[in-house]
Write an enzyme that holds these catalytic residues in place. Structure first.
Site, PDB file in Angstrom:
ATOM      1  N   ARG A  65     -14.266  16.788  36.643  1.00 59.43           N
ATOM      2  CA  ARG A  65     -15.476  16.311  35.982  1.00 59.43           C
ATOM      3  C   ARG A  65     -16.745  16.691  36.746  1.00 59.43           C
ATOM      4  O   ARG A  65     -17.792  16.974  36.150  1.00 59.43           O
ATOM      5  CB  ARG A  65     -15.402  14.787  35.836  1.00 59.43           C
ATOM      6  CG  ARG A  65     -16.558  14.201  35.054  1.00 59.43           C
ATOM      7  CD  ARG A  65     -16.298  12.743  34.729  1.00 59.43           C
ATOM      8  NE  ARG A  65     -17.315  12.188  33.868  1.00 59.43           N
ATOM      9  CZ  ARG A  65     -18.053  11.127  34.186  1.00 59.43           C
ATOM     10  NH1 ARG A  65     -17.863  10.511  35.339  1.00 59.43           N
ATOM     11  NH2 ARG A  65     -18.950  10.665  33.336  1.00 59.43           N
ATOM     12  N   HIS A  69     -20.244  18.266  35.213  1.00 56.57           N
ATOM     13  CA  HIS A  69     -21.562  17.658  35.372  1.00 56.57           C
ATOM     14  C   HIS A  69     -22.485  18.504  36.239  1.00 56.57           C
ATOM     15  O   HIS A  69     -23.704  18.424  36.087  1.00 56.57           O
ATOM     16  CB  HIS A  69     -21.437  16.241  35.936  1.00 56.57           C
ATOM     17  CG  HIS A  69     -20.983  15.237  34.921  1.00 56.57           C
ATOM     18  ND1 HIS A  69     -21.289  13.903  34.981  1.00 56.57           N
ATOM     19  CD2 HIS A  69     -20.244  15.387  33.794  1.00 56.57           C
ATOM     20  CE1 HIS A  69     -20.753  13.275  33.932  1.00 56.57           C
ATOM     21  NE2 HIS A  69     -20.103  14.152  33.213  1.00 56.57           N
ATOM     22  N   ASN A  97     -23.871   9.802  35.678  1.00 57.25           N
ATOM     23  CA  ASN A  97     -23.233   9.934  36.998  1.00 57.25           C
ATOM     24  C   ASN A  97     -23.154   8.627  37.780  1.00 57.25           C
ATOM     25  O   ASN A  97     -22.208   8.416  38.558  1.00 57.25           O
ATOM     26  CB  ASN A  97     -24.005  10.948  37.853  1.00 57.25           C
ATOM     27  CG  ASN A  97     -23.961  12.346  37.269  1.00 57.25           C
ATOM     28  OD1 ASN A  97     -22.989  12.723  36.598  1.00 57.25           O
ATOM     29  ND2 ASN A  97     -25.016  13.125  37.504  1.00 57.25           N
ATOM     30  N   HIS A 197      -9.965  15.387  29.139  1.00 53.74           N
ATOM     31  CA  HIS A 197      -9.697  13.945  29.072  1.00 53.74           C
ATOM     32  C   HIS A 197      -8.204  13.642  28.913  1.00 53.74           C
ATOM     33  O   HIS A 197      -7.834  12.524  28.605  1.00 53.74           O
ATOM     34  CB  HIS A 197     -10.514  13.304  27.940  1.00 53.74           C
ATOM     35  CG  HIS A 197     -11.993  13.268  28.228  1.00 53.74           C
ATOM     36  ND1 HIS A 197     -12.927  12.812  27.327  1.00 53.74           N
ATOM     37  CD2 HIS A 197     -12.698  13.647  29.321  1.00 53.74           C
ATOM     38  CE1 HIS A 197     -14.138  12.897  27.861  1.00 53.74           C
ATOM     39  NE2 HIS A 197     -14.037  13.414  29.065  1.00 53.74           N
TER      40      HIS A 197
END
Ligand code: HEM
Ligand SMILES: *[C@@H]1O[C@H](CO)[C@@H](O)[C@H](O)[C@H]1NC(C)=O
Ligand SMILES: *[C@@H]1O[C@H](CO)[C@@H](O)[C@H](O)[C@H]1NC(C)=O
Length: 324
Positions: A65, A69, A97, A197
């Site tokens: 992840r 990001h 975040n 996911h």
């Protein structure tokens, strides 16, 4: 005769110019970027990722992840790694975040090992890209050759990280499509990348409204998730649930089976299979692990191409948490 040969040499010259232009805008990243300057970087990152992820499986999800990001804010430039200081506010406390990203300490540890073998050579941005790949492989997913040669930013952007460029879990399908398209990624890339996911956890605050208010959710699944996510705001916000109820520490295609069964945890997961244009791709992935794996790997390479700093732009940070 003369005309045709001069027009074909025009075509030739044009082709050369076009290929030079294409090259100067995208040729900087390459899979063998450190083969002379740091031949051991791949094995160093891999063994550090293995030791962290074998201690805590979820760390593999967190490292994956982190790359997403990083790439969606200013490009894949290590900007997310810059810690706040008294005079600088970076990305780490922005909405998507704050209290949520993990693995910064693992990246720091990998960086220090890499600095031991080749000081000042390997960027933090590249370490994040490699750690994401190694995490996926370690948890049973596909592998791919990571393009390298990114440099580290000297800046980060709290406001960009808060601007919706990283889409929220309340997103509609149209918003997800638009946000990925804004980064040069197709709808198919978006659906494949959402398959990340299949590992990791989410906090109650990100799925509360889905499990209490959405109608396209399996009833018993909703009940189960409500059990660890109180209805009242601010209570149990940080309680965790697996994004993939079937196999949250294994990188597979069960995420898509969940969507077909209305058991996506996030609203933004379930919109991928809710009577819209992406239903059929979700169904394909739910039945065909090989197709998912190869599309995911290809999409990860494209995500890693988002606006890298190259050449003499940016810097090679000595420590990932601060500029040199
Ligand atoms: C499509 C749009 C996306 C949305 C709206 C979204 C949203 C979220 C949210 C809300 C969480 C839970 C965070 C928390 O509660 O702390 C999460 C976790 C996660 N996301 Fe996404 N995400 C998206 C795409 C992606 C992509 C493209 C990747 C990577 C390729 C990714 C990888 C992950 C992983 C692995 C976790 C679990 C992290 C952990 O356990 O530490 N996500 N995501
Ligand atoms: C981040 O989370 C902390 C702890 O919940 C909170 O005190 C802080 O206000 C949050 N920061 C931002 C910028 O929202
Ligand atoms: C469900 O929706 C109602 C009406 O929009 C809203 O007032 C309520 O806060 C929502 N509940 C949750 C848990 O999100």
């Amino acid at each position: 005769m003369t005309t045709s040969s001069s027009s074909s040499s025009m075509v030739f010259v044009t082709l050369i110019i076009v290929s030079l232009l294409v090259e100067s805008s995208s040729a900087q990243l390459s899979t063998n970027f450190y083969s002379k300057t740091c031949p051991n970087v791949l094995s160093t990152v891999k063994s550090e990722v293995q030791s962290s992820v074998s201690k805590e499986k979820r760390m593999g999800a967190s490292l994956l992840r982190l790359f997403f990001h990083d790439c969606f804010v200013q490009g894949c430039d290590g900007s997310i790694l810059l810690d706040d200081t008294s005079s600088f506010r970076g990305e780490q406390t922005a909405g998507p975040n704050n209290n949520s990203i993990r693995g910064l300490n693992v990246i720091d540890q990998i960086k220090s090992k890499v600095e031991n073998v080749c000081p000042g050579v390997v960027s933090c941005a590249d370490i994040v890209a490699l750690a994401a790949r190694d995490s996926v492989v370690f948890l049973g997913g596909p592998s791919w050759d990571v393009k390298l040669g990114r440099r580290d930013s000297r800046t980060a952007s709290f406001s960009a990280a808060n601007s919706g460029q990283i889409p929220p879990p309340t997103s509609t399908l149209a918003n997800l499509i638009n946000r990925f398209q804004a980064k040069g990624l197709s709808t198919n890339d978006m659906v494949a990348l959402s398959g990340a996911h299949t590992i990791g956890q989410a906090r109650c605050t990100t799925f509360r409204s889905r499990v209490y208010n959405d109608t396209n959710i399996d009833g018993s699944f909703a009940k189960t998730r409500q059990g660890n996510c109180p209805i009242s705001l601010n209570s149990g916000d940080n309680n965790l649930a697996p994004l993939d109820l079937q196999s949250p520490t294994f990188f597979d295609a069960k995420y898509y089976q969940n969507l077909v069964n209305n058991k996506g945890l996030l609203h933004s997961d379930q919109v991928l299979h809710n009577g819209g244009s992406t239903d059929s791709l979700v169904e394909t992935y739910s039945k065909n692990l090989d197709t998912f794996n190869s599309d995911f790997a290809a999409a990860m390479i494209r995500m890693g191409d988002i606006s890298p700093l190259t050449g003499s732009n940016g810097e090679i940070r000595k420590m990932c948490g601060k500029v040199n």
